[in-house]
Design a protein around this motif. Structure first.
Motif, mmCIF file in Angstrom:
data_model
loop_
_atom_site.group_PDB
_atom_site.id
_atom_site.type_symbol
_atom_site.label_atom_id
_atom_site.label_comp_id
_atom_site.label_asym_id
_atom_site.label_seq_id
_atom_site.Cartn_x
_atom_site.Cartn_y
_atom_site.Cartn_z
ATOM 1 N N ILE A 41 0.839 -1.200 0.000
ATOM 2 C CA ILE A 41 0.000 0.000 0.000
ATOM 3 C C ILE A 41 0.876 1.253 0.000
ATOM 4 O O ILE A 41 0.629 2.193 -0.756
ATOM 5 C CB ILE A 41 -0.955 -0.007 1.209
ATOM 6 N N GLY A 42 1.895 1.267 0.860
ATOM 7 C CA GLY A 42 2.799 2.413 0.924
ATOM 8 C C GLY A 42 3.537 2.633 -0.378
ATOM 9 O O GLY A 42 3.717 3.773 -0.817
ATOM 10 N N GLY A 43 3.978 1.554 -1.010
ATOM 11 C CA GLY A 43 4.642 1.671 -2.306
ATOM 12 C C GLY A 43 3.743 2.302 -3.348
ATOM 13 O O GLY A 43 4.165 3.167 -4.116
ATOM 14 N N PHE A 44 2.482 1.872 -3.359
ATOM 15 C CA PHE A 44 1.510 2.449 -4.285
ATOM 16 C C PHE A 44 1.295 3.931 -3.993
ATOM 17 O O PHE A 44 1.325 4.769 -4.897
ATOM 18 C CB PHE A 44 0.183 1.692 -4.204
ATOM 19 N N LEU A 45 1.076 4.260 -2.714
ATOM 20 C CA LEU A 45 0.829 5.655 -2.338
ATOM 21 C C LEU A 45 2.025 6.553 -2.655
ATOM 22 O O LEU A 45 1.847 7.669 -3.149
ATOM 23 C CB LEU A 45 0.495 5.745 -0.847
ATOM 24 N N LEU A 51 6.785 10.291 -4.748
ATOM 25 C CA LEU A 51 7.849 10.212 -3.755
ATOM 26 C C LEU A 51 8.670 8.954 -3.969
ATOM 27 O O LEU A 51 8.195 7.980 -4.548
ATOM 28 C CB LEU A 51 7.254 10.212 -2.337
ATOM 29 N N HIS A 52 9.903 8.991 -3.473
ATOM 30 C CA HIS A 52 10.790 7.839 -3.615
ATOM 31 C C HIS A 52 11.585 7.664 -2.334
ATOM 32 O O HIS A 52 12.073 8.638 -1.766
ATOM 33 C CB HIS A 52 11.747 8.050 -4.793
ATOM 34 N N ALA A 53 11.687 6.442 -1.879
ATOM 35 C CA ALA A 53 12.507 6.123 -0.706
ATOM 36 C C ALA A 53 13.388 4.938 -1.070
ATOM 37 O O ALA A 53 12.943 4.003 -1.733
ATOM 38 C CB ALA A 53 11.624 5.789 0.483
ATOM 39 N N SER A 54 14.631 4.978 -0.634
ATOM 40 C CA SER A 54 15.533 3.882 -0.971
ATOM 41 C C SER A 54 16.242 3.391 0.287
ATOM 42 O O SER A 54 16.262 4.066 1.314
ATOM 43 C CB SER A 54 16.560 4.333 -2.011
#
Length: 79
Positions: A41-45, A51-54
């Motif tokens: 869900i967070g990846g979709f949102l 936004l991008h987080a790595s």
């Protein structure tokens, strides 16, 4: 993401989400389930918002945000 990493991220994210929404924990299996679903869900949102987080910490943040959203929606539906 490897299976072990997914489970660990899910466990941490589920536990954090439970603490953030004042729901306590859901047990190890429940925290993993909430965290793994939260990761999707967070990846979709995050993608929708641009936004991008790595990295591992980024994955935990994304999964926690998704898990909090999941818990919030489930609580709305429960009422």
């Amino acid at each position: 993401m490897g299976l072990i990493t997914l489970v660990l991220v899910g466990l941490i994210a589920g536990w954090l989400a439970g603490r953030l929404v004042k729901g306590g924990g859901y047990g190890v299996a429940g925290d993993i389930a909430v965290g793994v679903l939260g990761a999707f869900i967070g990846g979709f949102l995050f993608r929708v918002l641009g936004l991008h987080a790595s990295g591992l910490v980024g994955r935990i943040i994304v999964a926690t945000c998704g898990a909090v959203a999941l818990i919030y929606v489930l609580r709305l539906l429960k009422r």
